[in-house]
Design an enzyme around this catalytic site. Sequence first.
Site, PDB file in Angstrom:
ATOM      1  N   CYS A  48       0.844  -1.185   0.000  1.00 49.11           N
ATOM      2  CA  CYS A  48       0.000   0.000   0.000  1.00 49.11           C
ATOM      3  C   CYS A  48       0.882   1.238   0.000  1.00 49.11           C
ATOM      4  O   CYS A  48       1.939   1.268   0.628  1.00 49.11           O
ATOM      5  CB  CYS A  48      -0.861  -0.036   1.251  1.00 49.11           C
ATOM      6  SG  CYS A  48      -1.832   1.450   1.520  1.00 49.11           S
ATOM      7  N   HIS A  66      -8.239  -3.551   2.454  1.00 48.07           N
ATOM      8  CA  HIS A  66      -7.168  -2.827   3.153  1.00 48.07           C
ATOM      9  C   HIS A  66      -7.330  -1.310   3.004  1.00 48.07           C
ATOM     10  O   HIS A  66      -7.311  -0.567   3.994  1.00 48.07           O
ATOM     11  CB  HIS A  66      -5.809  -3.272   2.613  1.00 48.07           C
ATOM     12  CG  HIS A  66      -4.663  -2.483   3.166  1.00 48.07           C
ATOM     13  ND1 HIS A  66      -3.898  -2.928   4.215  1.00 48.07           N
ATOM     14  CD2 HIS A  66      -4.169  -1.259   2.838  1.00 48.07           C
ATOM     15  CE1 HIS A  66      -2.985  -2.006   4.506  1.00 48.07           C
ATOM     16  NE2 HIS A  66      -3.124  -0.986   3.673  1.00 48.07           N
ATOM     17  N   GLU A  67      -7.527  -0.848   1.777  1.00 51.31           N
ATOM     18  CA  GLU A  67      -7.615   0.601   1.557  1.00 51.31           C
ATOM     19  C   GLU A  67      -8.816   1.207   2.276  1.00 51.31           C
ATOM     20  O   GLU A  67      -8.742   2.306   2.807  1.00 51.31           O
ATOM     21  CB  GLU A  67      -7.683   0.912   0.054  1.00 51.31           C
ATOM     22  CG  GLU A  67      -6.435   0.525  -0.729  1.00 51.31           C
ATOM     23  CD  GLU A  67      -5.146   1.095  -0.142  1.00 51.31           C
ATOM     24  OE1 GLU A  67      -5.174   2.213   0.406  1.00 51.31           O
ATOM     25  OE2 GLU A  67      -4.105   0.409  -0.223  1.00 51.31           O
ATOM     26  N   HIS A 124      -8.190   2.356   5.686  1.00 52.65           N
ATOM     27  CA  HIS A 124      -7.679   3.734   5.791  1.00 52.65           C
ATOM     28  C   HIS A 124      -8.828   4.732   5.644  1.00 52.65           C
ATOM     29  O   HIS A 124      -8.899   5.729   6.363  1.00 52.65           O
ATOM     30  CB  HIS A 124      -6.661   4.025   4.687  1.00 52.65           C
ATOM     31  CG  HIS A 124      -5.385   3.255   4.811  1.00 52.65           C
ATOM     32  ND1 HIS A 124      -4.694   3.149   5.998  1.00 52.65           N
ATOM     33  CD2 HIS A 124      -4.670   2.562   3.891  1.00 52.65           C
ATOM     34  CE1 HIS A 124      -3.596   2.420   5.792  1.00 52.65           C
ATOM     35  NE2 HIS A 124      -3.564   2.037   4.531  1.00 52.65           N
ATOM     36  N   HIS A 127      -1.530   1.923   9.429  1.00 52.84           N
ATOM     37  CA  HIS A 127      -0.877   0.631   9.234  1.00 52.84           C
ATOM     38  C   HIS A 127      -0.488  -0.004  10.565  1.00 52.84           C
ATOM     39  O   HIS A 127      -0.202   0.684  11.532  1.00 52.84           O
ATOM     40  CB  HIS A 127       0.383   0.795   8.378  1.00 52.84           C
ATOM     41  CG  HIS A 127       0.076   0.898   6.925  1.00 52.84           C
ATOM     42  ND1 HIS A 127       0.873   1.553   6.026  1.00 52.84           N
ATOM     43  CD2 HIS A 127      -0.976   0.416   6.209  1.00 52.84           C
ATOM     44  CE1 HIS A 127       0.332   1.479   4.827  1.00 52.84           C
ATOM     45  NE2 HIS A 127      -0.792   0.796   4.905  1.00 52.84           N
TER      46      HIS A 127
END
Length: 468
Positions: A78, A221-222, A225, A231
Amino acid sequence: MSAQSGKAAGEPPAVAPSPGDAKIATDYLRIFGYLPEDVPLASDAGRAALRASQAMALLPTTGTVDEATRKVFEQPRCGFPDRQGTEEPGQPKSPGGVGEFVAYGTVWDHAVITYRINNLSPDFDGNRQRTLIRQAWARWAAVVPLVFEETTATPDVEIRFATGTHGDGSPFDGPGNILAHAFFPPPNGGALAGDAHFDEDERWQDGIRAGGFDLFTVAVHEFGHSLGLNHTFMPNSTMNPFYPTPSTPATDDRAGVRDIYRRHIWAASLYRDVLGRRFDNNGLDYWVRKLFSNTSTDQVARAFLYSLENSGRLATDLYFTLLDRAPEPAGLNHWRTQLAGGLGRQAAIVAFLDSAEYRGKYPANDAFIDSLYRRLLRRPPDAGGFQYWKSAMTGGTSRYEVARGFVLSDEYCRAYARSLYLRYLRREPERAGWDDWTGRLKAGLNHQDAETGFAASPEYQNAVVNWW
Ligand code: ZN
Ligand code: ZN
């Protein structure tokens, strides 16, 4: 540790990296937030930054650009920085425990989060990509009370595929290494807040296999955020920066997102524990917005307790438990309105017990007194108590006064207070707190106000985070 070299005793002497390695290492450390622009790699701070990046990759923290570290610089990952701002590069804490997540602190101030898909990748079927994006959001909706809705209007989260420099100051890098990045919720990132970008120079595919990158895995995952998660160095966590990461949020990820969305969880828990149902999307969104705009938890809890919905539930319960029947519409509407208008549940109980209908069930004083023991105290009368109330009624004490005496008795109030400990705090009362609530109930505190006190208590607010 020598201040001169910044290396621990017993460490091999640092070997100066080749100019090529130094450039790659410096770029990596700058892009991922380890090394400020004005600090050279060949400095104590530079070596500390390198060690921190090695720690994130679970490598020995040698502080030198060795073979394993060079591999990390090329690993698909990422593009979101591992570190923000000026925080000190540090070592990981006790690996293996929960709570290792780093939450940046900003969260969405509402519960229905909208996203717009600006464009899709030409790499595979667009409808399938849309489905994968929806399912990626669902992985987070499964662990926190958030609702994700696709929109074509101005969204919270804009999703797009782009290459190279694409207007947000964080250019993509062609095939490999950086796969995607995303921005924290407002106010971080300004207009870009929450947005998720995917590097179109990658080959996107459906599934984890050689030849490309799994869109679903990267999207989960994104979106972490986009929700406010940073992270983590923890391996096997969705928020670890290195591809591929688990598409089901792990213990660490769940602990992180639940912690930062604790207000959402509390509001959603009121639906469950006060109203006995799952939240509806618009209702939850409304109350979360209230909580984020200076409405106190006490005010929100009170609104739930005195809502028409809860008042209707309380009234219905009184019909069944005191009159042994379902309410008729007019009666239900009357009591629901009274309770929502501020009438205490305890006063409604007394009114039910003093009603003509209740008198019809128990015309004789003995039967009436006996019924109060069984219905309110859930036990047969004791001889002394029964005799006390019988004499009182013979002496002219009204049914209203007798019913009131039962509802305000130490025994009844103590049992009611205990029921609130069990219902909200899932534990037995401690002596001091139990005595305090019992005393306030005996003094006439509305049942709904006592319940408000439990629902808005810090203990409940903290506990529900772990019960979601
Ligand atoms: Zn990331
Ligand atoms: Zn971007």
